[in-house]
Design a protein around this motif. Sequence first.
Motif, short mmCIF file in Angstrom:
data_model
loop_
_atom_site.label_atom_id
_atom_site.label_comp_id
_atom_site.label_asym_id
_atom_site.label_seq_id
_atom_site.Cartn_x
_atom_site.Cartn_y
_atom_site.Cartn_z
N ARG A 41 8.96 -7.39 -7.12
CA ARG A 41 9.22 -6.04 -7.63
C ARG A 41 10.68 -5.91 -8.07
NH1 ARG A 41 8.41 -2.29 -3.39
NH2 ARG A 41 8.37 -0.63 -4.96
N ALA A 42 11.58 -6.58 -7.37
CA ALA A 42 12.98 -6.55 -7.79
C ALA A 42 13.15 -7.24 -9.15
CB ALA A 42 13.85 -7.23 -6.74
N ARG A 43 12.45 -8.35 -9.33
CA ARG A 43 12.53 -9.05 -10.62
C ARG A 43 11.95 -8.18 -11.74
NH1 ARG A 43 13.79 -13.42 -13.19
NH2 ARG A 43 12.48 -14.22 -14.89
N MET A 44 10.85 -7.52 -11.45
CA MET A 44 10.28 -6.63 -12.46
C MET A 44 11.26 -5.51 -12.81
SD MET A 44 6.24 -6.20 -11.52
CE MET A 44 6.03 -5.08 -12.91
N ALA A 45 11.91 -4.96 -11.81
CA ALA A 45 12.86 -3.87 -12.06
C ALA A 45 14.00 -4.32 -12.97
CB ALA A 45 13.41 -3.35 -10.74
N SER A 46 14.40 -5.59 -12.86
CA SER A 46 15.51 -6.08 -13.68
C SER A 46 15.08 -6.59 -15.04
CB SER A 46 16.25 -7.20 -12.94
OG SER A 46 15.42 -8.34 -12.79
N LYS A 47 13.79 -6.93 -15.21
CA LYS A 47 13.34 -7.58 -16.43
C LYS A 47 12.41 -6.75 -17.31
CE LYS A 47 15.45 -11.53 -15.79
NZ LYS A 47 16.50 -12.01 -16.72
N VAL A 48 11.72 -5.77 -16.74
CA VAL A 48 10.74 -5.03 -17.53
C VAL A 48 11.43 -4.20 -18.61
CG1 VAL A 48 9.20 -3.01 -17.41
CG2 VAL A 48 8.85 -4.94 -15.88
N ALA A 49 10.80 -4.14 -19.77
CA ALA A 49 11.36 -3.39 -20.91
C ALA A 49 11.67 -1.95 -20.52
CB ALA A 49 10.37 -3.44 -22.08
N ARG A 50 12.75 -1.44 -21.07
CA ARG A 50 13.18 -0.07 -20.79
C ARG A 50 12.32 0.94 -21.55
NH1 ARG A 50 15.29 -2.25 -16.78
NH2 ARG A 50 17.45 -1.89 -16.24
N ASP A 51 12.38 2.16 -21.06
CA ASP A 51 11.71 3.31 -21.67
C ASP A 51 10.19 3.17 -21.66
OD1 ASP A 51 12.05 5.89 -22.66
OD2 ASP A 51 11.75 5.23 -24.73
N VAL A 52 9.67 2.38 -20.73
CA VAL A 52 8.22 2.26 -20.54
C VAL A 52 7.91 2.52 -19.07
CG1 VAL A 52 6.18 0.80 -20.77
CG2 VAL A 52 8.11 0.47 -22.33
N LEU A 53 7.02 3.45 -18.80
CA LEU A 53 6.56 3.68 -17.44
C LEU A 53 5.49 2.64 -17.11
CD1 LEU A 53 6.42 5.41 -14.83
CD2 LEU A 53 4.65 6.78 -15.97
N VAL A 54 5.74 1.88 -16.04
CA VAL A 54 4.80 0.84 -15.61
C VAL A 54 4.15 1.28 -14.31
CG1 VAL A 54 4.55 -1.55 -14.87
CG2 VAL A 54 6.13 -0.97 -16.74
N ILE A 55 2.83 1.25 -14.30
CA ILE A 55 2.07 1.58 -13.09
C ILE A 55 1.27 0.34 -12.73
CG2 ILE A 55 0.30 3.05 -12.08
CD1 ILE A 55 1.14 5.20 -14.15
N ILE A 56 1.52 -0.19 -11.53
CA ILE A 56 0.97 -1.50 -11.17
C ILE A 56 0.55 -1.50 -9.71
CG2 ILE A 56 3.24 -2.47 -10.56
CD1 ILE A 56 2.25 -5.11 -11.90
N GLY A 57 -0.51 -2.25 -9.40
CA GLY A 57 -1.03 -2.30 -8.05
C GLY A 57 -0.48 -3.47 -7.25
N TYR A 58 -0.28 -3.26 -5.95
CA TYR A 58 0.18 -4.30 -5.04
C TYR A 58 -0.05 -3.82 -3.61
CZ TYR A 58 4.26 -1.18 -5.32
OH TYR A 58 5.07 -0.08 -5.34
N PRO A 59 -0.15 -4.74 -2.65
CA PRO A 59 -0.19 -4.34 -1.24
C PRO A 59 1.22 -4.14 -0.73
CG PRO A 59 -0.43 -6.71 -1.41
CD PRO A 59 -0.30 -6.20 -2.82
N GLY A 60 1.34 -3.42 0.36
CA GLY A 60 2.67 -3.25 0.94
C GLY A 60 2.61 -2.73 2.36
N ARG A 61 3.61 -3.10 3.15
CA ARG A 61 3.72 -2.60 4.51
C ARG A 61 4.79 -1.51 4.54
NH1 ARG A 61 0.58 -4.98 7.86
NH2 ARG A 61 1.53 -3.91 9.64
N ARG A 62 4.39 -0.36 5.04
CA ARG A 62 5.29 0.78 5.12
C ARG A 62 5.19 1.36 6.52
NH1 ARG A 62 6.07 -1.78 1.31
NH2 ARG A 62 6.07 -1.18 -0.90
N GLU A 63 6.33 1.36 7.22
CA GLU A 63 6.39 1.88 8.59
C GLU A 63 5.35 1.20 9.48
OE1 GLU A 63 6.12 6.09 8.37
OE2 GLU A 63 8.06 6.33 7.36
#
Length: 543
Positions: free
Chosen positions: A70-92
């Motif tokens: 996700r950090a790589r995507m944040a640095s590389k994904v094209a600007r001015d485009v909203l990206v909605i993507i699925g992934y698992p995650g652990r929260r609390e």
Amino acid sequence: MQDLTLVMAQLDPLVGDIPGNAERAIEAVREARIEHGADVVVFPELFLSGYPPEDLLLRPSMETRLREARARMASKVARDVLVIIGYPGRREGQGYNLAGALYNGEWLDEYAKQALPNYQVFDERRYFATGNRSLVLEHKGVRLGLLICEDLWDGAPVRAACEAGADVLITLNASPYHQDKPAERLRLLEQRAAEVERPVVYVNTIGGQDELVFDGGSACVDAGGELRVLAPYWQAGLMPVQFVREADRWVPREGEIEPSVDPEESLYCALVTGLRDYVNKSGFEGVVLGLSGGIDSALSLAIAVDALGAQRVQAVMMPYHYTADISRQDAAEQARLLGVHYQVLPIEPMVEAFMETLADTFAGTERDTTEENLQSRCRGVLLMAISNKKGLMVLSTGNKSEMAVGYATLYGDMVGGYNAIKDVYKSWVYRLARWRNTQSPAIPERVIERPPSAELAPDQKDTDSLPDYDVLDAILVRYIEGDMSAEAIIDAGFEREDVYRVVRLVDRNEYKRRQAAVGVRVTPRGFGRDRRYPIVNGWQPGE
């Protein structure tokens, strides 16, 4: 006039390849921006991990790899485009099935799936906690309500998102295929949109994963439930949906709508996709299979060639005394038609050597299925030797009707790494063979017309020990897919003797099915993830 271009990214991730899936997403956003002028790009459910990740979700490093991706995507994904993507995650301390929103290098928010399926092939409650809030994102004047797959089927999260102010609903999906599922899915989509009077964008994944196969068919319906855009089935790609503001509503313009296909074509594509992805994603050079001159191996060969190309398929005819001349001729003719590498390896010397070794052990006994099974097991040994030597996966070729009643030999014709027709009833094997021949010559007509036989004994026919396949399949569908009792099936018009013979065979042969090769699931109740019966049990068929 205000407008917004949303692109549905109907792509095929590789389970566990989190860095690779992130790169696929980065490239897809770049392409969607350049080719379609995308304002929003939506990916399927659990795209970064691939679906289903199963117990990979229990690996401690899963969350670390996802954060890095996700950090790589944040640095590389094209600007001015909203990206909605699925992934698992652990929260609390809890695991969630998430949809994240990324814009201009920042992860804005996450939506946690609220309806967790725990039936058929799904067991999400093993891994995920239930989300408890709606998420509506405003982007370029449009309020987008996020959903994930089962949320749409459940309905309550749909209504909650609308109450939270959503103008347009977006659902991320990993919806497995089975026969009739595409039409069922579209009916639900149209129904939900009409109920809440909101357009719905439905983005589905595509490709094969173990026994599951995903058909794509990403779609958009308007607030009245009318289909406006439908992406191709069985084809990865990017499909744009153009929204325009009319009065106080956002309306999807009519776009491309993939023509409907007949049931045979849809099922055949599922089998080809499942086999192709299993072989390619597993890294096999190709496949090898026994070509008997019968209908099952003939259809399996056609599927393999369409999935992998003739140069990656090897067919082997392994005749014995009971192999008919026409079987030899038809196998050779099909191999020529499809252009595969073909060999004839007689098994007489192997069988005779085994029988000589076993002569004293078998002394005083009558000839029975033992000798028949020995022929099949000799063939299995040859196929596995070729597999080991050449790096080719053995493709087994038993259909669902045979696997249901145990009409197969353990460590013989059941050997293999994958079975493309494992979940295809025999009556559908014939339908698919006939359909495939309408596309180009692939299966000799005599193979389709001949009475089926294992050719393990003189003049043997399948109907010597089984009901006619149309009758057999009708009983099996009711018993396996419908969970009907033996007496209920009899009440539906079937002969008592046939019904009890069939259901006893099904129950008795669970131990065989547990040892069978994995195969693509194409019915609502395949042998595998979604039919889990105990091997040892005292259950008696009846009411």
